[in-house]
Design an enzyme around this catalytic site. Structure first.
Site, mmCIF file in Angstrom:
data_model
loop_
_atom_site.group_PDB
_atom_site.id
_atom_site.type_symbol
_atom_site.label_atom_id
_atom_site.label_comp_id
_atom_site.label_asym_id
_atom_site.label_seq_id
_atom_site.Cartn_x
_atom_site.Cartn_y
_atom_site.Cartn_z
ATOM 1 N N ASP A 10 46.588 42.492 38.018
ATOM 2 C CA ASP A 10 47.381 43.629 38.357
ATOM 3 C C ASP A 10 47.408 44.328 36.981
ATOM 4 O OD1 ASP A 10 49.952 44.957 39.116
ATOM 5 O OD2 ASP A 10 51.010 43.807 37.774
ATOM 6 N N ASP A 12 50.189 47.121 35.697
ATOM 7 C CA ASP A 12 51.555 47.327 35.129
ATOM 8 C C ASP A 12 52.400 46.098 35.020
ATOM 9 O OD1 ASP A 12 50.659 49.945 34.995
ATOM 10 O OD2 ASP A 12 51.726 50.639 36.684
HETATM 11 MG MG LIG Z 1 52.804 44.889 37.975
#
Ligand SMILES: [Mg+2]
Ligand SMILES: [Zn+2]
Length: 194
Positions: A10, A12
């Site tokens: 992932d 952010d």
């Molecule tokens: Mg995230």
């Protein structure tokens, strides 16, 4: 021989600081451990594949060109420390989007599996030998869906998410950050190879 495997990362709150809708490359901030963690995964021979939901495109907050510039910035910062990601995949869609061409219920928005399937096709990896790391439960759900191992990190939204697991979803590990996730999964991989 161990199966070709990937780490689905992932963006952010996992690789970089969670700052809400990231609309300018100058706002990219890696965590202090990100470069070392990615380099360790690179050296272990794992494919490193970013998989990120960027609904800000569908919502009209920024364009795909901005997303790509953000990813170029991340690549530069990683390269300065001798680390790299093998792929930068993103989903620009959202069913409630304001921009018609992106306002769709797609297959690539996590926990949808389309971006993982793309990595499987592109790199010939084995999802069952792979890992997904993220700060949201849908990152863990993605791992479940494709038969990978799912790790929740407490950075970003993770510390809050940890206490609100959705019914039927459990992480294989909950760790403080990406550095700990990298350590955990390298040990797990070594154990499985024996
Ligand atoms: Mg995230
Ligand atoms: Zn999508």
């Amino acid at each position: 021989m161990t199966a070709p495997a990937a780490v689905f990362l992932d963006r952010d709150g996992t690789l970089i600081e969670e700052v809400g809708y990231l609309d300018r490359p100058e706002r990219v901030q890696l965590y202090p451990w990100t470069v070392d963690a990615i380099r360790a995964l690179n050296r272990a021979g794992l494919r490193t594949v970013m998989v990120t939901n960027q609904s800000g495109v569908a919502r009209g907050f920024f364009t795909e060109a901005v997303v790509m510039r953000v990813h170029e910035r991340i690549a530069q910062l990683l390269a300065a420390g001798g680390a790299h990601l093998d792929a930068y995949y993103y989903c620009p869609h959202h069913p409630d989007g304001k921009v018609p061409e992106y306002a769709t219920a797609c297959e690539c928005r996590k926990p949808g599996r389309a971006l993982v399937d793309r990595a499987v096709a592109e790199f010939g990896i084995d999802p069952a030998a792979s890992y997904a790391v993220g700060d949201r439960w849908f990152d863990v759900s993605l791992a479940r869906t494709v038969g990978a191992t799912g790790i929740l990190v407490r950075t970003g939204y993770g510390a809050d998410e940890e206490h609100r697991p959705p019914a039927g979803v459990a992480a294989d590990a909950v760790v403080n950050n990406l550095a700990e996730a990298a350590s955990w999964l390298l040990i797990d991989r070594d154990r499985r190879a024996r």
